[in-house]
Design an enzyme around this catalytic site. Structure first.
Site, PDB file in Angstrom:
ATOM      1  CD  GLU A  61      -1.081  -9.373  -1.879  1.00 33.82           C
ATOM      2  OE1 GLU A  61      -2.215  -9.589  -1.839  1.00 33.82           O
ATOM      3  OE2 GLU A  61      -0.512  -8.297  -1.531  1.00 33.82           O
TER       4      GLU A  61
ATOM      5  CE  LYS B 117      -7.523  -3.606   2.984  1.00 32.15           C
ATOM      6  NZ  LYS B 117      -7.114  -4.496   1.806  1.00 32.15           N
TER       7      LYS B 117
ATOM      8  NE  ARG C 168      -6.107  -6.263   6.743  1.00 30.51           N
ATOM      9  CZ  ARG C 168      -6.721  -6.843   5.865  1.00 30.51           C
ATOM     10  NH1 ARG C 168      -6.210  -8.239   5.494  1.00 30.51           N
ATOM     11  NH2 ARG C 168      -8.108  -6.341   5.534  1.00 30.51           N
TER      12      ARG C 168
END
Ligand code: PLP
Length: 339
Positions: free
Chosen positions: A219, A183, A80
């Site tokens: 989210e 992220k 990721r």
């Protein structure tokens, strides 16, 4: 082991003995370096601090009943971080090096890995950022990877508990074709005001809808959402959601428990039909949702009348935690046992 009050640890930074650094220069990554300093010097024109060329990860190490230390799915975090590097035009940090850095940092700070009984764990924070001096808006030529660890307490101090969330259409976390799936620190800076507002109103965090149409669930704070109904685990599909490794793991476990798993658009009205709902991420595994209040329409979606988590959330939570701590066998190759 370190003389720490393990049972009263919160989620804050606490100094440990060593951290890992690695620098990228002239087109190549150097060797991993171990440091006992909490500081480093950086050029004042570094692209990270001006233009936010930065990404991070978060994962945990757990001490089992057998005293052994287990790290959960670090290969996924390594991958990721490479996606986040691609998304921000940073030098990709090699996956093998990432896992070596995690292993090294945990072992060097072994005395800070909390004892099994405490329910606490060692939080691992890798960060990748542009250090090259740039003033024009372009990717840096130099990068730094740092990784530190810090012991953190159990998320649920008074036991597994539900909390309320709030929908506020005046805030978006990320744009549909933006950076939500990476992220990056910028997403967090962008969410601070919304989080503060939610806290002031007595909620855990903001429950975000898709930014374009405000029709679908995105989210909840910096965590993925899942709802449960008719023996089905339902989680939103969206281009602006960060692919949570916890959510991915819960989907696998739900399927193994004989549940159906759906990853699809979830209209906000569907909240009224869920039997259980939760936020998921590394910090809490599952943070069960008591209710979601819609600030704008005054609608209230209640999932737990008595404040207790639902049975499926509890079962999924216990199962994943048991794998992380080594209480149950790891049949998926999710856990790296350090020796
Ligand atoms: C890190 C993060 C999550 C949770 O991901 P995990 O891999 O499960 O820890 C969810 N949403 C956002 C925005 C995140 O940054």
């Amino acid at each position: 082991m370190e003389n720490i009050d393990w049972n009263n640890l919160g989620f804050g930074y606490r100094k440990t003995d060593y951290n890992i650094r690695c620098t990228y220069k002239d087109g190549a990554w150097g060797d991993l370096e171990v440091s006992d300093s909490e500081y480093f010097t950086m050029h004042m024109a570094a692209s990270a601090i001006h233009y936010g060329q930065e990404a991070f990860e978060g994962l945990k190490a757990f001490r089992g009943k057998d005293g052994k230390i287990r790290v959960f799915r670090m290969d996924e975090n390594a991958k990721r971080m490479q996606d986040s590097a691609n998304g921000t035009l940073m030098a990709r940090f090699p996956q093998e090096k990432f896992m070596e850095a995690v292993t090294k940092a945990v072992k060097l700070n072994e005395r800070f890995v909390p004892p099994y009984e405490s329910g606490a764990s060692l939080y691992i924070r890798p960060v990748l950022f542009g250090t090259g001096a740039e003033i024009g808006v372009k990717p840096a030529r130099e990068y730094m990877f740092i990784l530190f660890v810090t012991p953190v307490g159990p998320y649920f101090k008074g036991g597994f508990q539900t909390t309320p969330f709030v929908i506020m259409r005046e805030f978006d976390r990320s744009a549909p074709l933006g950076m939500g799936k990476f992220k990056v620190g910028g997403n967090y800076a962008a969410s601070l005001i919304a989080g503060q507002k939610a806290h002031e109103l007595g909620y855990s965090n903001i429950f975000y809808l898709d930014a374009k149409e405000k029709k679908y669930i995105d989210e909840c704070g910096a965590a993925n959402f899942f709802g449960v109904k008719n023996n089905t685990y339902i989680t939103p599909k969206s281009e602006s959601i960060l692919p949570s490794i916890t959510n991915k793991s819960l989907m696998t476990l739900a399927e193994e428990m004989g549940m159906k798993v759906e990853c699809r658009h979830v209209p906000v009205e569907e909240l009224a039909t869920f039997e259980e709902a939760g936020a998921c991420g590394t910090a809490a595994v599952i943070s069960p949702i008591q209710r979601i209040d819609d600030y704008d329409t005054k609608e209230s979606y209640v999932f737990s009348k008595d404040g207790k988590p639902g049975p499926i959330s509890e079962k999924l939570y216990n199962k994943l935690r048991a794998i992380q701590y080594g209480d149950e066998p790891d049949n998926h190759g999710w856990v790296t046992v350090l020796d």
